[in-house]
Design a protein around this motif. Structure first.
Motif, PDB file in Angstrom:
ATOM      1  N   ILE A 159       0.830  -1.207   0.000  1.00 11.65           N
ATOM      2  CA  ILE A 159       0.000   0.000   0.000  1.00 11.65           C
ATOM      3  C   ILE A 159       0.862   1.253   0.000  1.00 11.65           C
ATOM      4  CG2 ILE A 159      -1.658   1.341   1.364  1.00 11.65           C
ATOM      5  CD1 ILE A 159      -2.818  -1.355   2.313  1.00 11.65           C
ATOM      6  N   LEU A 160       1.938   1.225   0.781  1.00  7.56           N
ATOM      7  CA  LEU A 160       2.774   2.412   0.948  1.00  7.56           C
ATOM      8  C   LEU A 160       3.663   2.703  -0.248  1.00  7.56           C
ATOM      9  CD1 LEU A 160       3.842   2.017   4.679  1.00  7.56           C
ATOM     10  CD2 LEU A 160       2.295   3.732   3.737  1.00  7.56           C
ATOM     11  N   LEU A 161       4.112   1.653  -0.953  1.00  6.55           N
ATOM     12  CA  LEU A 161       5.045   1.869  -2.051  1.00  6.55           C
ATOM     13  C   LEU A 161       4.476   2.769  -3.143  1.00  6.55           C
ATOM     14  CD1 LEU A 161       6.932  -1.515  -2.539  1.00  6.55           C
ATOM     15  CD2 LEU A 161       7.894   0.705  -1.898  1.00  6.55           C
ATOM     16  N   PRO A 162       3.251   2.527  -3.629  1.00 11.36           N
ATOM     17  CA  PRO A 162       2.727   3.442  -4.636  1.00 11.36           C
ATOM     18  C   PRO A 162       2.629   4.875  -4.138  1.00 11.36           C
ATOM     19  CG  PRO A 162       1.416   1.433  -4.554  1.00 11.36           C
ATOM     20  CD  PRO A 162       2.332   1.398  -3.385  1.00 11.36           C
ATOM     21  N   MET A 163       2.306   5.042  -2.853  1.00 11.22           N
ATOM     22  CA  MET A 163       2.211   6.385  -2.298  1.00 11.22           C
ATOM     23  C   MET A 163       3.572   7.053  -2.301  1.00 11.22           C
ATOM     24  SD  MET A 163      -0.325   5.628   0.912  1.00 11.22           S
ATOM     25  CE  MET A 163      -0.131   7.277   1.547  1.00 11.22           C
ATOM     26  N   ALA A 164       4.624   6.295  -1.984  1.00 10.46           N
ATOM     27  CA  ALA A 164       5.964   6.866  -1.922  1.00 10.46           C
ATOM     28  C   ALA A 164       6.480   7.228  -3.299  1.00 10.46           C
ATOM     29  CB  ALA A 164       6.914   5.871  -1.246  1.00 10.46           C
ATOM     30  N   SER A 165       6.024   6.483  -4.331  1.00  9.28           N
ATOM     31  CA  SER A 165       6.556   6.714  -5.670  1.00  9.28           C
ATOM     32  C   SER A 165       5.890   7.899  -6.355  1.00  9.28           C
ATOM     33  CB  SER A 165       6.369   5.453  -6.525  1.00  9.28           C
ATOM     34  OG  SER A 165       4.982   5.192  -6.697  1.00  9.28           O
ATOM     35  N   CYS A 166       4.788   8.402  -5.818  1.00  2.50           N
ATOM     36  CA  CYS A 166       4.068   9.515  -6.437  1.00  2.50           C
ATOM     37  C   CYS A 166       4.367  10.794  -5.674  1.00  2.50           C
ATOM     38  CB  CYS A 166       2.565   9.251  -6.430  1.00  2.50           C
ATOM     39  SG  CYS A 166       2.091   7.804  -7.403  1.00  2.50           S
ATOM     40  N   SER A 167       5.115  11.692  -6.266  1.00  2.00           N
ATOM     41  CA  SER A 167       5.391  12.964  -5.615  1.00  2.00           C
ATOM     42  C   SER A 167       4.179  13.871  -5.774  1.00  2.00           C
ATOM     43  CB  SER A 167       6.623  13.628  -6.230  1.00  2.00           C
ATOM     44  OG  SER A 167       6.443  13.810  -7.619  1.00  2.00           O
ATOM     45  N   SER A 168       3.972  14.755  -4.815  1.00  2.00           N
ATOM     46  CA  SER A 168       2.820  15.648  -4.872  1.00  2.00           C
ATOM     47  C   SER A 168       3.047  16.701  -5.946  1.00  2.00           C
ATOM     48  CB  SER A 168       2.614  16.311  -3.511  1.00  2.00           C
ATOM     49  OG  SER A 168       3.778  17.019  -3.124  1.00  2.00           O
ATOM     50  N   PRO A 169       1.994  17.158  -6.615  1.00  2.00           N
ATOM     51  CA  PRO A 169       2.150  18.182  -7.649  1.00  2.00           C
ATOM     52  C   PRO A 169       2.616  19.497  -7.032  1.00  2.00           C
ATOM     53  CG  PRO A 169      -0.168  17.813  -7.161  1.00  2.00           C
ATOM     54  CD  PRO A 169       0.600  16.743  -6.438  1.00  2.00           C
ATOM     55  N   PRO A 170       3.329  20.320  -7.814  1.00  2.00           N
ATOM     56  CA  PRO A 170       3.804  21.593  -7.260  1.00  2.00           C
ATOM     57  C   PRO A 170       2.647  22.504  -6.885  1.00  2.00           C
ATOM     58  CG  PRO A 170       4.178  21.489  -9.629  1.00  2.00           C
ATOM     59  CD  PRO A 170       3.754  20.126  -9.204  1.00  2.00           C
ATOM     60  N   GLU A 171       2.855  23.310  -5.867  1.00  2.00           N
ATOM     61  CA  GLU A 171       1.817  24.217  -5.382  1.00  2.00           C
ATOM     62  C   GLU A 171       1.865  25.539  -6.131  1.00  2.00           C
ATOM     63  OE1 GLU A 171       2.203  24.751  -1.190  1.00  2.00           O
ATOM     64  OE2 GLU A 171       2.508  22.622  -0.792  1.00  2.00           O
ATOM     65  N   THR A 172       0.716  26.113  -6.363  1.00  2.00           N
ATOM     66  CA  THR A 172       0.624  27.445  -6.946  1.00  2.00           C
ATOM     67  C   THR A 172       0.675  28.480  -5.828  1.00  2.00           C
ATOM     68  OG1 THR A 172      -0.688  26.660  -8.814  1.00  2.00           O
ATOM     69  CG2 THR A 172      -0.813  29.010  -8.316  1.00  2.00           C
ATOM     70  N   ILE A 173       1.468  29.516  -6.015  1.00  2.00           N
ATOM     71  CA  ILE A 173       1.625  30.545  -4.985  1.00  2.00           C
ATOM     72  C   ILE A 173       0.448  31.508  -5.036  1.00  2.00           C
ATOM     73  CG2 ILE A 173       3.076  32.485  -4.256  1.00  2.00           C
ATOM     74  CD1 ILE A 173       5.447  30.888  -5.380  1.00  2.00           C
ATOM     75  N   PRO A 174      -0.169  31.805  -3.907  1.00  2.00           N
ATOM     76  CA  PRO A 174      -1.290  32.754  -3.899  1.00  2.00           C
ATOM     77  C   PRO A 174      -0.863  34.122  -4.416  1.00  2.00           C
ATOM     78  CG  PRO A 174      -1.109  31.605  -1.787  1.00  2.00           C
ATOM     79  CD  PRO A 174       0.119  31.276  -2.567  1.00  2.00           C
ATOM     80  N   ALA A 175      -1.801  34.826  -5.032  1.00  2.00           N
ATOM     81  CA  ALA A 175      -1.534  36.176  -5.528  1.00  2.00           C
ATOM     82  C   ALA A 175      -1.078  37.070  -4.375  1.00  2.00           C
ATOM     83  CB  ALA A 175      -2.785  36.749  -6.183  1.00  2.00           C
ATOM     84  N   THR A 176       0.012  37.796  -4.609  1.00  2.00           N
ATOM     85  CA  THR A 176       0.633  38.624  -3.576  1.00  2.00           C
ATOM     86  C   THR A 176       0.917  40.009  -4.149  1.00  2.00           C
ATOM     87  OG1 THR A 176       1.704  36.631  -2.698  1.00  2.00           O
ATOM     88  CG2 THR A 176       2.581  38.754  -1.967  1.00  2.00           C
ATOM     89  N   PRO A 177       0.649  41.083  -3.408  1.00  2.00           N
ATOM     90  CA  PRO A 177       0.951  42.429  -3.923  1.00  2.00           C
ATOM     91  C   PRO A 177       2.419  42.570  -4.310  1.00  2.00           C
ATOM     92  CG  PRO A 177      -0.412  42.567  -1.958  1.00  2.00           C
ATOM     93  CD  PRO A 177      -0.005  41.131  -2.090  1.00  2.00           C
ATOM     94  N   LEU A 178       2.680  43.309  -5.362  1.00  2.00           N
ATOM     95  CA  LEU A 178       4.028  43.492  -5.872  1.00  2.00           C
ATOM     96  C   LEU A 178       4.929  44.128  -4.809  1.00  2.00           C
ATOM     97  CD1 LEU A 178       5.031  42.774  -8.720  1.00  2.00           C
ATOM     98  CD2 LEU A 178       4.850  45.197  -9.301  1.00  2.00           C
ATOM     99  N   GLY A 179       6.101  43.555  -4.627  1.00  2.00           N
ATOM    100  CA  GLY A 179       7.068  44.073  -3.666  1.00  2.00           C
ATOM    101  C   GLY A 179       6.970  43.457  -2.288  1.00  2.00           C
ATOM    102  N   GLU A 180       5.976  42.591  -2.094  1.00  2.00           N
ATOM    103  CA  GLU A 180       5.798  41.948  -0.792  1.00  2.00           C
ATOM    104  C   GLU A 180       6.504  40.593  -0.763  1.00  2.00           C
ATOM    105  OE1 GLU A 180       4.281  43.179   2.104  1.00  2.00           O
ATOM    106  OE2 GLU A 180       4.611  44.973   0.866  1.00  2.00           O
ATOM    107  N   PRO A 181       6.724  40.032   0.442  1.00  2.00           N
ATOM    108  CA  PRO A 181       7.436  38.753   0.544  1.00  2.00           C
ATOM    109  C   PRO A 181       6.562  37.574   0.135  1.00  2.00           C
ATOM    110  CG  PRO A 181       6.747  39.500   2.717  1.00  2.00           C
ATOM    111  CD  PRO A 181       6.440  40.623   1.768  1.00  2.00           C
ATOM    112  N   LEU A 182       7.233  36.463  -0.144  1.00  2.00           N
ATOM    113  CA  LEU A 182       6.542  35.222  -0.456  1.00  2.00           C
ATOM    114  C   LEU A 182       5.590  34.827   0.675  1.00  2.00           C
ATOM    115  CD1 LEU A 182       9.533  33.088  -1.781  1.00  2.00           C
ATOM    116  CD2 LEU A 182       7.420  33.519  -3.068  1.00  2.00           C
TER     117      LEU A 182
END
Length: 394
Positions: free
Chosen positions: A13-36
Motif C-alpha cells: 500500500i505504501l510503495l505506490p504512495m511513496a513513488s508519487c510525488s505531490s504536484p507543485p503548489e501554486t503561490i497565492p496572488a501577492t501584492p508586488l514588492g511583498e514577501p513570499l
C-alpha cells in the motif's frame, strides 16, 4: 492473518504512495514588492532587514565608488515598487572573435562601464570610466525585475537542461542551450545567463553598481586597468560585511513573484484567454516556457512551487538586430530567454528598452524567433491584440 502477510500488505500500500510525488503548489496572488507567502518568522525578519538595506543610501565615506552608478539598490530597482526596474542602464563592453572567443575586458572595466565618480575622484579630473578601446561590442542593458527570483533559483538544473537542443535535433528551428561556468554549473540570471545565484547577483551589484567591496570581492576595481589615485577611496576594505550581503540576498530571494491580472469582465477575460492560446499556437511558448517547478528546499515557501516565469532560461540566437555583447559562453547574438512574469508592469521592452510597445518588441525578434515573428505578423489585427492583452496580464 500472519504478521508477515500484514507487513507485505502494508508495504504494498505504501510503495505506490511513496513513488508519487505531490504536484507543485501554486503561490497565492501577492501584492508586488511583498514577501513570499508562507515565510517563517525568522525568514520574514531577514526579508525586512534586507529590505531596509536595499533602500539604504550609502555614502563615499562608507565606501561608495570612487567609480559607481548609484548609491543605493532601490535607486535602480524602484519602478513600480522597490524590487522593480528603473531608468538606468548597465553599459558593458566586450571583444568578440568569431566563432566563439569572448574577451569580457575585465581588466579594462568592460564588465560595467561606470558613469559616476565621487568628489575625491572628481578632484583628479576623472568623472566616469573610459569606454574600453579594444571593445568590438557595446551593450546597453535595462534594469531587470527582481520579483520571484528566489523561486527561479530553486528550479533544478536538470529541469533547465532537459529542454536543451543545441543542435536542433527535433528540427523545430529552436536550438536553445544552457550557459555554464568553467565548472559546468548552469547559469540562469542576467541577460547572458552568466550569473549563477542570487548571492552572485547581489555581490556583483554591490561591487560594480555601487563600488562597495565585500568579503568575496575585497579589492577595489581599477579605472580601465589603472589603479585608483591615492586617497580616493579611504574606506577600509571590505566596505560591507558578509551579513549585509546575506540579508540583501534573502530580501531578493524572498520577493514574491508578480501575480497575474485577469480582467474581472468575463468578455475581457475570455479575450485574454484566447490570447494565451494564440501565444502557444504560434510558438512563443517554445522559448517562453510558461512554468517550471522548484525542487526540494528546506525553506517551505520555496519548496515544490510552480513558477510562472515564461522562460526556458536557455540561450538563443535572436539575430543581428538584437545582438549586444558576448558573454562567458554566449555569442553577441545569443540572449537568455527573457522572463515575462511581470511584463504587464513595464512600459518599455527588450534588453535595452528600445521598444515602446509589445507589438514592436515582438517584431524586433529575429534569428530562432523569426518564424514565430512571421506567424504573429500574419495574424489578423484582432488576434494580435488578443495575444498582447494576454501579455499585459502577466
Amino acid at each position: 492473518m500472519s504478521n508477515i502477510r500484514k507487513w507485505v500488505l502494508a508495504v504494498s500500500i505504501l510503495l505506490p504512495m511513496a513513488s508519487c510525488s505531490s504536484p507543485p503548489e501554486t503561490i497565492p496572488a501577492t501584492p508586488l514588492g511583498e514577501p513570499l507567502p508562507g515565510l517563517r518568522p525568522a525568514e520574514l525578519a531577514r526579508f525586512r532587514q534586507g529590505e531596509a538595506l536595499f533602500n539604504r543610501v550609502y555614502t563615499p565615506a562608507e565606501g561608495v565608488g570612487p567609480l559607481f552608478n548609484e548609491n543605493q539598490c532601490s535607486a535602480c530597482h524602484t519602478k513600480p515598487v522597490a524590487g522593480g526596474t528603473g531608468e538606468q542602464f548597465l553599459i558593458k563592453a566586450t571583444r568578440f572573435t568569431p566563432p566563439a572567443d569572448c574577451d569580457l575586458l575585465r581588466s579594462e572595466g568592460g564588465e560595467n562601464v561606470r558613469t559616476q565618480a565621487t568628489p575625491l575622484l572628481l578632484a583628479h579630473g576623472i568623472n566616469e570610466e573610459p569606454f574600453p578601446a579594444r571593445a568590438t561590442e557595446r551593450g546597453k542593458f535595462s534594469v531587470p525585475f527582481l520579483f520571484g527570483l528566489g523561486l527561479v533559483e530553486e528550479i533544478p538544473a536538470e529541469t533547465i537542461l532537459e529542454r536543451e537542443d543545441s543542435a536542433d535535433a527535433d528540427g523545430d528551428g529552436i536550438s536553445g542551450r544552457a550557459a555554464r561556468d568553467s565548472a559546468g554549473v548552469v547559469g540562469r540570471f542576467s541577460r547572458k545567463a552568466d550569473i549563477l545565484s542570487i548571492e552572485g547577483f547581489v555581490g556583483t551589484a554591490l561591487r560594480f553598481e555601487m563600488g562597495l567591496t565585500t568579503p568575496l570581492a575585497p579589492h577595489d576595481l581599477t579605472i580601465a586597468g589603472s589603479p585608483l589615485p591615492e586617497g580616493t577611496d579611504p574606506a577600509p576594505d571590505p566596505e560591507v560585511n558578509q551579513r549585509t550581503v546575506e540579508l540583501l540576498t534573502d530580501y531578493v530571494r524572498f520577493l514574491a513573484p508578480p501575480a497575474r491580472r485577469i480582467p474581472g469582465d468575463p468578455d475581457a477575460a475570455s479575450f485574454v484567454a484566447q490570447g494565451e492560446e494564440i501565444f502557444k499556437s504560434i510558438g512563443c511558448s517554445s522559448c517562453h516556457v510558461p512554468s517550471m517547478a522548484t525542487g526540494d528546499s528546506d525553506i517551505p515557501a520555496l519548496d515544490n512551487k510552480e513558477v510562472y516565469l515564461y522562460s526556458d532560461l536557455l540561450l538563443h540566437d535572436l539575430g543581428p538586430g538584437l545582438a549586444s555583447t558576448c558573454g562567458y559562453t554566449a555569442s553577441p547574438r545569443e540572449t537568455r530567454t527573457e522572463m515575462l512574469m511581470g511584463l504587464g508592469r513595464r512600459d518599455r521592452y527588450l534588453h535595452d528598452d528600445r521598444a515602446f510597445s509589445l507589438r514592436d518588441a515582438i517584431m524586433e525578434h529575429g534569428g530562432e524567433a523569426a518564424p514565430v515573428r512571421a506567424r504573429f505578423a500574419a495574424l489578423g489585427r484582432l488576434m494580435q491584440e488578443s495575444l498582447i492583452r494576454f501579455l499585459e496580464s502577466l
